[in-house]
Each structure stands twice: as structure tokens, then as C-alpha cells.
Write a protein that holds these residues in place. Structure first.
Motif, short mmCIF file in Angstrom:
data_model
loop_
_atom_site.label_atom_id
_atom_site.label_comp_id
_atom_site.label_asym_id
_atom_site.label_seq_id
_atom_site.Cartn_x
_atom_site.Cartn_y
_atom_site.Cartn_z
N ASP A 124 51.98 1.26 -38.52
CA ASP A 124 51.75 2.46 -37.71
C ASP A 124 52.89 2.54 -36.70
OD1 ASP A 124 50.93 3.94 -35.31
OD2 ASP A 124 48.97 4.09 -36.24
N TYR A 161 45.98 -8.16 -35.19
CA TYR A 161 44.78 -7.36 -34.96
C TYR A 161 44.26 -7.61 -33.55
CZ TYR A 161 42.26 -11.69 -36.25
OH TYR A 161 41.81 -12.98 -36.33
N GLN A 166 43.43 -0.45 -30.97
CA GLN A 166 43.23 -0.63 -32.41
C GLN A 166 41.74 -0.66 -32.73
OE1 GLN A 166 44.58 -4.39 -34.10
NE2 GLN A 166 45.61 -3.30 -35.76
N ASP A 169 38.81 0.51 -38.34
CA ASP A 169 39.35 1.40 -39.38
C ASP A 169 40.88 1.37 -39.40
OD1 ASP A 169 36.86 2.12 -40.20
OD2 ASP A 169 36.82 4.06 -39.17
N HIS A 170 41.47 1.34 -38.21
CA HIS A 170 42.93 1.32 -38.10
C HIS A 170 43.48 0.04 -38.74
CE1 HIS A 170 46.87 0.58 -36.26
NE2 HIS A 170 46.95 1.90 -36.08
N GLU A 172 42.02 -1.77 -40.98
CA GLU A 172 41.76 -1.72 -42.43
C GLU A 172 42.90 -1.00 -43.15
OE1 GLU A 172 38.22 -0.82 -45.64
OE2 GLU A 172 38.05 0.05 -43.63
N LYS A 173 43.41 0.08 -42.55
CA LYS A 173 44.53 0.81 -43.16
C LYS A 173 45.78 -0.07 -43.22
CE LYS A 173 42.85 5.38 -41.84
NZ LYS A 173 42.85 6.40 -40.77
N THR A 174 46.00 -0.88 -42.18
CA THR A 174 47.14 -1.80 -42.19
C THR A 174 46.98 -2.84 -43.29
OG1 THR A 174 48.05 -1.62 -39.94
CG2 THR A 174 48.02 -3.82 -40.89
N ASP A 176 45.24 -2.55 -46.07
CA ASP A 176 45.37 -1.88 -47.37
C ASP A 176 46.84 -1.61 -47.70
OD1 ASP A 176 42.66 -1.90 -47.72
OD2 ASP A 176 42.34 0.17 -47.08
N GLU A 177 47.62 -1.18 -46.70
CA GLU A 177 49.03 -0.90 -46.96
C GLU A 177 49.79 -2.19 -47.23
OE1 GLU A 177 52.57 2.05 -45.37
OE2 GLU A 177 50.60 2.11 -44.42
N GLN A 180 49.37 -3.42 -50.78
CA GLN A 180 50.06 -2.66 -51.82
C GLN A 180 51.38 -3.32 -52.24
OE1 GLN A 180 50.52 1.46 -50.70
NE2 GLN A 180 48.32 1.77 -50.49
N LYS A 226 38.97 -8.64 -47.90
CA LYS A 226 39.93 -7.82 -48.66
C LYS A 226 40.94 -8.70 -49.40
CE LYS A 226 39.43 -3.30 -47.17
NZ LYS A 226 39.87 -2.06 -47.81
#
Length: 379
Positions: A124, A161, A166, A169-170, A172-174, A176-177, A180, A226
Motif C-alpha cells: 500500500d 502488521y 491498519q 482487512d487491510h 489480509e490484502k497485503t 494476498d498480494e 501471489q 493463509k
């Protein structure tokens, strides 16, 4: 004496992060030249003759890749002259996303570096700016691609974290990215507000607010779930890897093995003592050039301290501490030494015994510091 590893500290940064309390200074070309000369003198004092054979080398900071191309080559040559890099199991450089241009990546590869630890922190741009980072999210993609194209595929990224502002949800996006990229190793740390940092000053003034403790715990549990779901196993409180890609250097610390600590503010562990080097740059450089031994403090490590450290370092590992290895190392039964602490912690569901190991429970990993203090022995 067998020294398993070498930690080499490069204290320069292009910008000082708001949370960082490591030994660090704004990069300056002249100061970096002087520092490298002093570093060479210190390394030569430890290793005056033939190249040292160590299992791992870790070059950390600061940001080792903040130096210019000539200085990076000089550092790599210096390490190669004093350590048998070809016999090394793992040779890691820390890097900041955005620092790794094509030439720096080429130099790292050419001189035998085979693992890169990238300080990503969050995916972010706004939050990166708020915590004092200079890179952007796009730099992570550029640098990871550049490393992999060069054959440096053993890449780890650090995430943070419980940062100000923060949410679960914020984070979690980190996660997930980050996933990848399908990298072999991930580290993740909660924000600790340390003295002498920008965040500490803001915290004292009441202008910095961390997320609630329950959100912090939820972020950590989300991270565990995750990564486990993606086949990236947790092998230490803050570290996760695919099988075979655990950080061998960090395992040196958690297995309580000996290592050189070289550079300003570096900590070392040698037979019978732990060492801490002088932190301020001019004082470190002056003492290193004068004597090759820029040590601020030496602390004797006796049997009591070794056994304590065996527990609170070893318990950081998911597998825990081996009961039989403890006896082999110290010629004492673990339960004879820690017979009060272990049952008490098991009763609180912070510790468990299985297959000859004593290990933290999932709850114990969240409350690790509470567990570790129970293993401090009376004099």
C-alpha cells in the motif's frame, strides 16, 4: 572453536524508517568508504589467515544495497577474501525494493549471494509513506522480477502488521498480494514501538495509535492460516517457508550456535561470551581502525545463561526444543532444570510436549514473551 555463521552489518539507509531502532545512518559516500575500510580491518582481526568456512553469511542493516556500485563490489570482494563463499550453505543480502538495479543484481549473483531478503512491509503506497519507506509497491514487482530473471530465486519478503491505521482487512490484502509472488519464504513482524524512533516520539505525544490487541492477534492468526493453506509452513514465530527454504542463518540464532557479529552495533556470540559492537559510526570507525576490535561490551555466558538461551531461543521454532539434545549439550535433564516452569506453562496451554520435544502451543506463540521469561533461572 566452530563458528557457524557470520552477520555483517551495513548501517546506511537512504531514509530512516519511522519504526526502526537498528543501528543506521543516512547514506553518505565518504562515510561509507571510511566504514568499509574499518569493516575490513575488523573482519581481518577475526580472520587473519585462510578463508573462514561458515555455514551461513548474512549481510544486514540498515540497507546493504543502499551503497553505490563501487562500494557494493568492494564489500562483496572483502567478504569473498575472508570467507569461503563456495562452501557456504546460504549467503543472504537484505535489500530495499527499488535499490536493486540491474548492475547491483549482477554483482550479487557474480559474488555468490544466493538469497535475498526484501523489506516490503505492506502492499500500500500510502501506508509505506506513513511508515517512512521510500519504495513503492511497483518497485517490489520490478525487483522480484529482476532477481528471478538473474537466477536469484531464493527470495524472502518481510511484512509488517499492527501498523497505525491498519485494519485486519487491510493486512489480509497485503498477505494476498504477497502470496501471489509464490515465493519460498515470508517473514512477518508486528510493530514494536521502540525508544529513539519517530514512532516512539509520536506515541509519547499521543498522536500514534496502534490497532487493538485483539486485531493484532487476528492479523497474526490470519497470516498463519493463509500461508499454511498455500503450503508455506510456519517454522518459527515470525517465519514461514516452503519445505527446504527455512532461513539457515536465523536457525543459527534459534539453535543457540556461535556466530561472528561484525560492523557497527553488531551482536556476536563466541565461545564463552556474547559481544556487542560500538554503535555510533565515527566511534566504531575510529576503534576498528585502531585495534580491529570495536567492541563496546562483552558478556560472559556460563552454563546457566546457555540453558536459559537454549529455551527462549529454541522455543521460537515451531518444532521447539529437543529434550534429548538438551541433555546431550548440557549433561542435565531439562525437567531437572526447568521442572517448575514447564508444567506451569503446560497447565496454561502455552507449552506442550510431544515426540521428545517441548514446544509452544498456538496460544503460546501469541504470548511468547510471557513464556520466555519463565525460563530465567535464579542465580
Amino acid at each position: 572453536m566452530t563458528i557457524s555463521s557470520a552477520y555483517i552489518h551495513i548501517p546506511f539507509c537512504q531514509q530512516i524508517c519511522h519504526y526502526c531502532d537498528f543501528t543506521k545512518f543516512f547514506y553518505n559516500e565518504r562515510l561509507a568508504d571510511e566504514y568499509l575500510e574499518a569493516l575490513k580491518k575488523e573482519i581481518h582481526t577475526y580472520i587473519p589467515g585462510e578463508k573462514a568456512k561458515v555455514k551461513t553469511i548474512f549481510v544486514g542493516g540498515g540497507t546493504p544495497t543502499a551503497v553505490n556500485h563501487q562500494q557494493l563490489k568492494r564489500l562483496l570482494v572483502m567478504i569473498d577474501e575472508h570467507f569461503d563463499v563456495s562452501a557456504c550453505h546460504e549467503y543472504t543480502f537484505e535489500a530495499n525494493p527499488g535499490d536493486l538495479d540491474v548492475e547491483k543484481v549482477r554483482l550479487l549473483k557474480e559474488y555468490g549471494v544466493d538469497r535475498i531478503s526484501l523489506g516490503v512491509q505492506v502492499f500500500d503506497d500510502d501506508m509505506l509513506e506513513q511508515i517512512g519507506r521510500v519504495h513503492k509497491v511497483k518497485d517490489v514487482y520490478t525487483n522480484v522480477d529482476r532477481l528471478i530473471q538473474a537466477g536469484l530465486t531464493n527470495v524472502s519478503i518481510d511484512l509488517m502488521y499492527a501498523l497505525p491505521g491498519q485494519t485486519v482487512d487491510h493486512f489480509e490484502k497485503t498477505i494476498d498480494e504477497a502470496m501471489q509472488f509464490d515465493l519460498p519464504h515470508y517473514s512477518s513482524y508486528s510493530l514494536q514501538i521502540e525508544p529513539k524512533t519517530i514512532f516512539y516520539q509520536r506515541y509519547k505525544k499521543g498522536t500514534l495509535v496502534k490497532p487493538p490487541e485483539e486485531d493484532e492477534a487476528e492479523m497474526y492468526e490470519l497470516l498463519q492460516r493463509k500461508l499454511a493453506g498455500a503450503g508455506v509452513h510456519q517454522y518459527e514465530i515470525s517465519n514461514f517457508s516452503k519445505p527446504g527454504f527455512e532461513s539457515q542463518h536465523n536457525l543459527t540464532y534459534w539453535n543457540n550456535e556461535y556466530y561472528f557479529g561484525i560492523g557497527a552495533g553488531a551482536h556476536g556470540y563466541l565461545p564463552g561470551k556474547r559481544t556487542i559492537n560500538i554503535r555510533p559510526l565515527p566511534a566504531y570507525t575510529k576503534q576498528a581502525m585502531a585495534s580491529g576490535k570495536p567492541i563496546l561490551h562483552e558478556e560472559p555466558v556460563g552454563l546457566k545463561e546457555k540453558m536459559e538461551e537454549e529455551m527462549f531461543l529454541g522455543l521460537r521454532k515451531t518444532e521447539g526444543v529437543s529434550i534429548s539434545e538438551f541433555k546431550k549439550k548440557y549433561e542435565k535433564e531439562m525437567m531437572d532444570v526447568f521442572g517448575e516452569a514447564i508444567p506451569k506453562l503446560m497447565e496454561r496451554n502455552l507449552l506442550e510436549k510431544q515426540e521428545g520435544m517441548v514446544a509452544l502451543t498456538p496460544r503460546g506463540r501469541i504470548l511468547g514473551n510471557e513464556v520466555f521469561q519463565e525460563f530465567l533461572l535464579d542465580d
